[in-house]
Design a protein around this motif. Sequence first.
Motif, PDB file in Angstrom:
ATOM      1  N   GLU A  84     -25.184  21.728  28.964  1.00 49.83           N
ATOM      2  CA  GLU A  84     -24.078  20.568  29.084  1.00 49.83           C
ATOM      3  C   GLU A  84     -22.965  21.438  27.905  1.00 49.83           C
ATOM      4  O   GLU A  84     -21.451  20.076  27.547  1.00 49.83           O
ATOM      5  N   THR A  95     -18.939  20.011  27.256  1.00 52.31           N
ATOM      6  CA  THR A  95     -18.360  18.870  26.863  1.00 52.31           C
ATOM      7  C   THR A  95     -16.599  19.096  26.007  1.00 52.31           C
ATOM      8  O   THR A  95     -16.106  17.830  26.129  1.00 52.31           O
ATOM      9  N   GLU A 137     -21.786  13.081  34.116  1.00 54.40           N
ATOM     10  CA  GLU A 137     -22.330  11.448  32.959  1.00 54.40           C
ATOM     11  C   GLU A 137     -21.912  10.790  32.648  1.00 54.40           C
ATOM     12  O   GLU A 137     -21.259  11.206  32.219  1.00 54.40           O
ATOM     13  N   GLU A 188     -23.029  11.689  27.598  1.00 55.18           N
ATOM     14  CA  GLU A 188     -22.876  12.975  27.377  1.00 55.18           C
ATOM     15  C   GLU A 188     -22.791  13.827  25.831  1.00 55.18           C
ATOM     16  O   GLU A 188     -21.954  12.766  25.042  1.00 55.18           O
TER      17      GLU A 188
END
Length: 357
Positions: A126, A130, A296, A299
């Motif tokens: 994750e 970004t 998503e 996030e």
Amino acid sequence: MYKTRIKKITEKLFENNIDGFVVNKPENQYYISGFSGEGLIIITGRKNYIITDSRYTEQAKNEAQGFEIIERQKGTSPFLISFHIIKDLGLKIIGFESHSLTVKEYDELVETYKNITLIKTDGFIEQLRTVKDSYEINLIKSAQKITDKAFEYILGLIKPGVSELDLVAELEFFMKKNGSKSKAFPTILVSGPRTSLPHGSPSERILQSGDFVTIDFGARFSGYCSDMTRTVVIGKPSERQLSIYNTVLNAQIKAIEYIKPGIIGKDADSVARKIISKQGFGDYFGHGLGHGVGLEIHEAPSLSPKGESHLLPGMIVTVEPGIYIEKYGGVRIEDMVVITKNGFENLTNSEKQLICL
Ligand SMILES: [Mn+2]
């Protein structure tokens, strides 16, 4: 593209003395391989594997290059099969995504593979996600284009006598017809006093003159989400409606203008929060200012009072202050912006001055 992503992950693994990594979260699997079915991915320093079942084997071969596809038999546990492979490869220290493994699955692994050390990770992939590359930014732009177009379309249908659910059906149908494979998240469409529910789900309520109508929705394009919110009024707005709307709008504009590389998420939140508090509505802005958007809908990074990360070029975040007054109603205005080298680019093109229908 996938090779670069996997290279970054393996470098990070080795820095942390981890031999292999089991990827369970669907969005992370898609990000590193392009595979959009159900399964597990094992990343090692050498070969990488997709463990799936016969429903997705052909799809995995088509979507993911450079992976060995392993078809597990019906009734077997994907995690146990993955760890069986890991054991055969002689890997000893394995990272896994702690947010996507059940306690039962974890206990089973610890019990079955006593010689393998399990490392709980959180946000491992994750974190890489970004910062978006130009390919990803373009996909999100495409998703937002569909969303802007759908907003323009739905404005023509908002009038006294239609229900919230009617409008949602029209909105989602339009997005699908215009290239959105699925919606980015369940559409929020609330009217009248129900606009005080920040995440209210659409109901049978019939729209009336004088209502605020808040629509929070997004399209999905090649896996990537868009997210926008607009509040409109049916007929002539009251003084109170105008004062709430203009406060939110002013907070939203000032917070967006503040956005540039290097600022901290919570400071952007505070720009909007101060403006709303100064007008006496401080108790009615309960949620954070915004969030990252990508594969998503929510996030990292967070633009809330708890958002400690610095914004970097390539991050895409929402800016969405709101005011919600119980039994009266509320307003939220949300745009999606990409952080650029010197500031930001707003990806949302819909009008945000109060629209009176
Ligand atoms: Mn949002």
